[in-house]
Design a protein around this motif. Sequence first.
Motif, mmCIF file in Angstrom:
data_model
loop_
_atom_site.group_PDB
_atom_site.id
_atom_site.type_symbol
_atom_site.label_atom_id
_atom_site.label_comp_id
_atom_site.label_asym_id
_atom_site.label_seq_id
_atom_site.Cartn_x
_atom_site.Cartn_y
_atom_site.Cartn_z
ATOM 1 N N SER A 173 -7.470 -1.197 -13.977
ATOM 2 C CA SER A 173 -6.738 -0.365 -14.940
ATOM 3 C C SER A 173 -6.999 1.125 -14.761
ATOM 4 O O SER A 173 -6.317 1.952 -15.373
ATOM 5 C CB SER A 173 -7.131 -0.753 -16.365
ATOM 6 O OG SER A 173 -8.495 -0.416 -16.598
ATOM 7 N N SER A 206 -2.018 -4.597 -8.829
ATOM 8 C CA SER A 206 -2.508 -4.166 -10.132
ATOM 9 C C SER A 206 -3.693 -4.988 -10.608
ATOM 10 O O SER A 206 -4.421 -4.581 -11.508
ATOM 11 C CB SER A 206 -1.377 -4.226 -11.169
ATOM 12 O OG SER A 206 -0.904 -5.550 -11.286
ATOM 13 N N ARG A 228 -5.321 5.720 -9.325
ATOM 14 C CA ARG A 228 -4.389 4.727 -8.804
ATOM 15 C C ARG A 228 -3.087 4.792 -9.575
ATOM 16 O O ARG A 228 -3.060 5.162 -10.753
ATOM 17 C CB ARG A 228 -4.997 3.326 -8.868
ATOM 18 C CG ARG A 228 -5.237 2.792 -10.252
ATOM 19 C CD ARG A 228 -6.045 1.485 -10.210
ATOM 20 N NE ARG A 228 -5.311 0.425 -9.539
ATOM 21 C CZ ARG A 228 -5.895 -0.660 -9.017
ATOM 22 N NH1 ARG A 228 -7.218 -0.801 -9.087
ATOM 23 N NH2 ARG A 228 -5.170 -1.594 -8.434
ATOM 24 N N ASP A 229 -2.032 4.390 -8.907
ATOM 25 C CA ASP A 229 -0.703 4.266 -9.516
ATOM 26 C C ASP A 229 -0.243 2.847 -9.223
ATOM 27 O O ASP A 229 0.222 2.558 -8.114
ATOM 28 C CB ASP A 229 0.243 5.307 -8.933
ATOM 29 C CG ASP A 229 1.596 5.318 -9.608
ATOM 30 O OD1 ASP A 229 1.977 4.294 -10.211
ATOM 31 O OD2 ASP A 229 2.293 6.339 -9.541
ATOM 32 N N ASN A 230 -0.374 1.974 -10.190
ATOM 33 C CA ASN A 230 -0.036 0.563 -9.960
ATOM 34 C C ASN A 230 1.459 0.358 -9.733
ATOM 35 O O ASN A 230 1.855 -0.594 -9.073
ATOM 36 C CB ASN A 230 -0.538 -0.288 -11.119
ATOM 37 C CG ASN A 230 -2.050 -0.444 -11.096
ATOM 38 O OD1 ASN A 230 -2.713 -0.205 -10.087
ATOM 39 N ND2 ASN A 230 -2.619 -0.837 -12.235
ATOM 40 N N ALA A 231 2.272 1.243 -10.261
ATOM 41 C CA ALA A 231 3.713 1.131 -10.039
ATOM 42 C C ALA A 231 4.078 1.411 -8.588
ATOM 43 O O ALA A 231 5.087 0.914 -8.085
ATOM 44 C CB ALA A 231 4.456 2.090 -10.961
ATOM 45 N N LYS A 232 3.231 2.213 -7.923
ATOM 46 C CA LYS A 232 3.490 2.564 -6.528
ATOM 47 C C LYS A 232 2.570 1.825 -5.558
ATOM 48 O O LYS A 232 2.601 2.073 -4.355
ATOM 49 C CB LYS A 232 3.307 4.079 -6.326
ATOM 50 C CG LYS A 232 4.316 4.922 -7.078
ATOM 51 C CD LYS A 232 4.115 6.400 -6.794
ATOM 52 C CE LYS A 232 5.157 7.240 -7.512
ATOM 53 N NZ LYS A 232 4.978 8.692 -7.250
ATOM 54 N N ASN A 233 1.730 0.924 -6.096
ATOM 55 C CA ASN A 233 0.788 0.178 -5.249
ATOM 56 C C ASN A 233 -0.051 1.117 -4.380
ATOM 57 O O ASN A 233 -0.271 0.870 -3.184
ATOM 58 C CB ASN A 233 1.527 -0.822 -4.348
ATOM 59 C CG ASN A 233 1.991 -2.055 -5.096
ATOM 60 O OD1 ASN A 233 1.881 -2.128 -6.321
ATOM 61 N ND2 ASN A 233 2.538 -3.005 -4.385
ATOM 62 N N THR A 234 -0.515 2.187 -4.974
ATOM 63 C CA THR A 234 -1.209 3.216 -4.210
ATOM 64 C C THR A 234 -2.470 3.667 -4.936
ATOM 65 O O THR A 234 -2.470 3.805 -6.165
ATOM 66 C CB THR A 234 -0.284 4.417 -3.953
ATOM 67 O OG1 THR A 234 0.877 3.975 -3.245
ATOM 68 C CG2 THR A 234 -0.989 5.483 -3.127
ATOM 69 N N ARG A 271 2.050 -8.129 -4.078
ATOM 70 C CA ARG A 271 2.486 -8.005 -5.463
ATOM 71 C C ARG A 271 1.337 -8.052 -6.459
ATOM 72 O O ARG A 271 1.560 -7.915 -7.653
ATOM 73 C CB ARG A 271 3.468 -9.131 -5.785
ATOM 74 C CG ARG A 271 4.796 -8.988 -5.053
ATOM 75 C CD ARG A 271 5.662 -10.211 -5.256
ATOM 76 N NE ARG A 271 5.138 -11.371 -4.551
ATOM 77 C CZ ARG A 271 5.704 -12.566 -4.577
ATOM 78 N NH1 ARG A 271 6.778 -12.758 -5.317
ATOM 79 N NH2 ARG A 271 5.183 -13.564 -3.903
#
Length: 124
Positions: A54, A30, A72-78, A27
């Motif tokens: 960020s 980010s 990066r896409d923090n919403a997708k943890n990727t 979790r």
Amino acid sequence: QVQLVESGGGLVQAGGSLRLSCASSGRTFSGYAMGWFRQAPGNEREFVAAINWSGSSTPYAESVKGRFTISRDNAKNTVYLQMNSLKPEDTAVYYCAARGAPMATMASAAYNYWGQGTRVTVSS
């Protein structure tokens, strides 16, 4: 504990493109800086690109500047590595790494978690 799983490697002709992905469990993604490293046969592991928490700071190795893009896409943890204009010398196993701190760095020793790697082969 953070687990990283890379995907997207494969065989491509010189001049082609690939996009690598690295999915992270946990979790706190980010808050982590992320990095991509690679290791070619007979060579030491080397830095490719990194991204801060960020996405505002993205250092690159000189050998890939202008050809590779980390995001990066923090919403997708990727985290992603878009690789364009690939060269045979880009052939390597590519590793995703997570650093338990927000600032990006090129130093592999600063990264706490590593994926299993995905192989990229560029044919001439």
